[in-house]
Design an enzyme around this catalytic site. Structure first.
Site, PDB file in Angstrom:
ATOM      1  N   ARG A   2       0.830  -1.204   0.000  1.00 62.63           N
ATOM      2  CA  ARG A   2       0.000   0.000   0.000  1.00 62.63           C
ATOM      3  C   ARG A   2       0.867   1.257   0.000  1.00 62.63           C
ATOM      4  O   ARG A   2       0.569   2.230  -0.699  1.00 62.63           O
ATOM      5  CB  ARG A   2      -0.902  -0.031   1.237  1.00 62.63           C
ATOM      6  CG  ARG A   2      -1.987   0.996   1.205  1.00 62.63           C
ATOM      7  CD  ARG A   2      -2.926   0.801   2.345  1.00 62.63           C
ATOM      8  NE  ARG A   2      -2.266   0.940   3.651  1.00 62.63           N
ATOM      9  CZ  ARG A   2      -2.927   0.981   4.800  1.00 62.63           C
ATOM     10  NH1 ARG A   2      -4.244   0.862   4.816  1.00 62.63           N
ATOM     11  NH2 ARG A   2      -2.291   1.119   5.936  1.00 62.63           N
ATOM     12  N   GLU A  49     -19.646   5.886  -1.061  1.00 65.51           N
ATOM     13  CA  GLU A  49     -18.952   5.245  -2.183  1.00 65.51           C
ATOM     14  C   GLU A  49     -19.712   5.339  -3.494  1.00 65.51           C
ATOM     15  O   GLU A  49     -19.108   5.493  -4.559  1.00 65.51           O
ATOM     16  CB  GLU A  49     -18.644   3.774  -1.851  1.00 65.51           C
ATOM     17  CG  GLU A  49     -17.631   3.579  -0.719  1.00 65.51           C
ATOM     18  CD  GLU A  49     -18.258   3.705   0.675  1.00 65.51           C
ATOM     19  OE1 GLU A  49     -19.493   3.858   0.767  1.00 65.51           O
ATOM     20  OE2 GLU A  49     -17.516   3.646   1.670  1.00 65.51           O
ATOM     21  N   PHE A  74     -15.531  -2.333   0.163  1.00 63.74           N
ATOM     22  CA  PHE A  74     -16.364  -1.140  -0.050  1.00 63.74           C
ATOM     23  C   PHE A  74     -16.119  -0.550  -1.439  1.00 63.74           C
ATOM     24  O   PHE A  74     -17.046  -0.060  -2.089  1.00 63.74           O
ATOM     25  CB  PHE A  74     -16.093  -0.103   1.043  1.00 63.74           C
ATOM     26  CG  PHE A  74     -16.088  -0.695   2.426  1.00 63.74           C
ATOM     27  CD1 PHE A  74     -17.026  -1.660   2.776  1.00 63.74           C
ATOM     28  CD2 PHE A  74     -15.144  -0.325   3.368  1.00 63.74           C
ATOM     29  CE1 PHE A  74     -17.025  -2.237   4.037  1.00 63.74           C
ATOM     30  CE2 PHE A  74     -15.127  -0.901   4.629  1.00 63.74           C
ATOM     31  CZ  PHE A  74     -16.063  -1.861   4.969  1.00 63.74           C
TER      32      PHE A  74
END
Lengths: 308, 268
Positions: A2, A49, A74
């Site tokens: 990440r 979202e 999500f």
């Protein structure tokens, strides 16, 4: 992985004025540098979202390259219809980044276990799916996905993935990478389990099994040519992914094998999470052990399957 | 105020086209299309800077028909505007045509493919934010149905546009107070609607949605705000043809030969 992604993105944003980052109120300690260097191209969309995907589509129509960030579940599920109808139907130049692919958020439970994300992204026309296997590849993938025109789903692990590649390695969207050339049996892995495929092959050497190891970062479009080459040269094909055995890499490889007339007997097996919701909590390591995704379990099962 | 004769004539011509292509194609949604005729005429002939010359200009005004099921009204207005041909209209809902029951971006004059309710405002907000970041002077216009306010995404977008003060975003709400299975009051009451949008940080204007001049005047009085603006347009579903007005059946019914003849007689 990440951090490699966010560092690369910050660097690319300096060169590319159209790159814009949208987050669903996630990325604590991930985007500080980006925010500092490009404050006007960092939008915290809040925990919304569906709207985030629609806004990304609109931004792309004004020439921007929106990179949309959230936790993998999500990112892919809350705004699924918006991804389909706004982003994919328009072939919009939007990059969806799901962090914590697979079981990275082990203890957080089923809400955070991303085990169906590849399956639902894979059935969308125009979508490209990439699951890098280490921080070095994550950097190359981030560069390539910004150059690539059209929707991309980038599935990241969270942090701490061991390094597999040298800085000089190459990555091309749609191409698998042969990490080890073996005989008789091949394993095709994607994302954060590629490292375990490598460790499994080392263990199997002690049992006289030379396992071919393939890193398949691009799950869609799949490197069909490579899969068929493997089929020609091997009797056993295994797939490995931190994802449901339904709809992910295993299914993609199975589809290619099943639709090609192969005049030989082939044994095929998918390593992944069975068709369940994981009911009891556990760390990523614990859950990998429980669902047979550790090098020990993988190699033991391969020996069993080969010796049947 | 007396509505300009030009607009009245245009609106009539648009309604005639809608009922004709719907009859030929044997397709419904005439009521929804009639509801937005004056709003579209006002937008395309009195408000937006969109024409043949600017259609590919990256700084152009942009329009999103969020209530995609009213596409025949959009096709008819684009035809009046010279952005669609006679042949295009004749292609409506034909096999192998890009003129579907809902608008498609494959048509040059159409920015966004719609048809799933509640998507348009988010896309419009993205277009508006993008336009601001690129320092374009252009505006973004979204036309949405009242029933779309049932969708959660609309309120996510409302919150977002209000927060970021997207004053280049203009939302036209077709408030005909009827949705697929009943009145909005019976299905999911939207009232107090204006207060809701105000509370989300929007400049809120109420206007007669069948008075083209009033719609244009409202725009002239409200296009230099510091926040996004919603025009709540009070309309009548099926407006313009007596036997279609307020009748839920005309959400679904296809005008047959007799309906067509009667409707064309009324809209002269």
């Amino acid at each position: 992985m990440r951090n490699a992604f966010s560092k690369t993105l910050t660097r690319l944003a300096k060169q590319n004025k159209n790159l814009i980052l949208l987050t669903g109120d996630l990325g604590y300690t991930v985007f500080e540098d980006f925010l500092k260097t490009h404050p006007h191209r960092f939008i915290n969309m809040g925990v919304a979202e569906a709207n985030m995907m629609g806004v990304a589509c609109g931004l792309s129509m004004q020439g921007f390259i929106p990179v949309v960030y959230s936790i993998a579940t999500f990112a892919t599920m809350r705004g699924f219809e918006q991804i389909r109808t706004d982003i994919c139907v328009h072939n919009a130049n939007v990059k969806i980044v799901g962090t914590g692919g697979g079981l990275s958020y082990g203890h957080a439970g089923s809400t955070h276990h991303a085990l169906e994300d590849i399956a639902i992204m894979r059935c969308l026309p125009n979508m490209t799916i990439i699951c890098p296997s280490d921080p070095v590849q994550a950097e190359m993938v981030t560069e390539q996905m910004i150059i690539h025109k059209g929707p991309v789903y980038l599935r990241l692990g969270k942090r701490g993935e061991p390094v597999i590649y040298k800085k000089t390695s190459k990555f091309k969207i749609g191409k698998g990478i042969v990490l080890r050339n073996g005989k008789k049996a091949a394993i095709i892995a994607t994302g954060n389990l590629v490292h375990n495929a490598l460790l499994s092959s080392t263990k199997l050497e002690g049992y006289g099994i030379n396992l071919t190891v393939i890193d398949m970062p691009t799950v869609k479009p799949l490197d069909k040519k490579l899969v068929l080459q493997l089929v020609q040269r091997h009797e056993f094909i295994f797939t490995l992914e931190e994802h449901s055995i339904i709809g992910g890499l295993g299914s993609a490889v199975a589809e290619v094998i099943a639709e090609n007339p192969i005049k030989k007997i082939l044994y095929f097996h998918r390593f992944g999470i069975p068709d369940i919701f994981i009911a009891k909590a556990g760390s990523q390591e614990f859950l990998r052990k429980k669902y047979n995704l550790t090098p020990e379990k993988i190699s033991r099962n391969i020996i069993k399957l080969i010796n049947v | 105020m007396k509505t300009d004769e030009k607009y009245i004539k245009l609106a009539k011509e648009v309604r005639r086209k809608i009922v004709k292509i719907s009859h030929t194609a044997n397709v419904g949604h005439v009521g929804s299309a009639f509801s937005i005729v004056e709003i579209l005429v006002a937008l395309y002939f009195g408000i937006m800077k969109i024409d043949k010359k600017t259609i590919k200009d990256e700084k152009r005004d942009r329009f999103v028909l969020s209530k995609g099921h009213a596409a025949p009204a959009l096709y008819a207005v684009l035809h009046e505007k010279g952005l669609l041909t006679e042949k295009n209209l004749a292609d409506y809902c034909c096999d192998n045509s890009i003129f579907e029951e809902h608008p498609k971006h494959h048509v040059e004059a159409i920015e966004v493919s719609t048809g799933s309710l509640g998507h348009g405002l988010s896309i419009g907000a993205g277009l508006a934010m993008g336009g601001k970041l690129k320092k374009h002077k252009s505006n973004i216009f979204v036309l949405m149905s009242d029933a779309e306010c049932d969708e959660g995404e609309v309120w996510e977008a409302a919150l977002f546009a209000g927060h970021h003060k997207l004053n280049n975003l203009f939302l036209y709400l077709d408030y005909n107070k009827v949705q697929a299975l009943g009145t909005t009051e019976d299905v999911l009451n939207l009232e107090p609607l204006a207060q809701k949008w105000q509370a989300f940080g929007w400049n809120t204007v109420e206007v007669d949605g069948h008075d083209t001049d009033a719609i244009i005047l409202a725009w002239m009085n409200n296009n230099a705000n510091i926040c996004p603006t919603i025009f709540i347009c009070h309309t009548i579903r099926g407006k313009g043809v007596s036997f279609m007005e307020h009748v839920i059946d005309w959400h679904y019914k296809n005008p047959d030969e007799e309906d067509l003849e009667k409707a064309l007689k009324e809209v002269k």
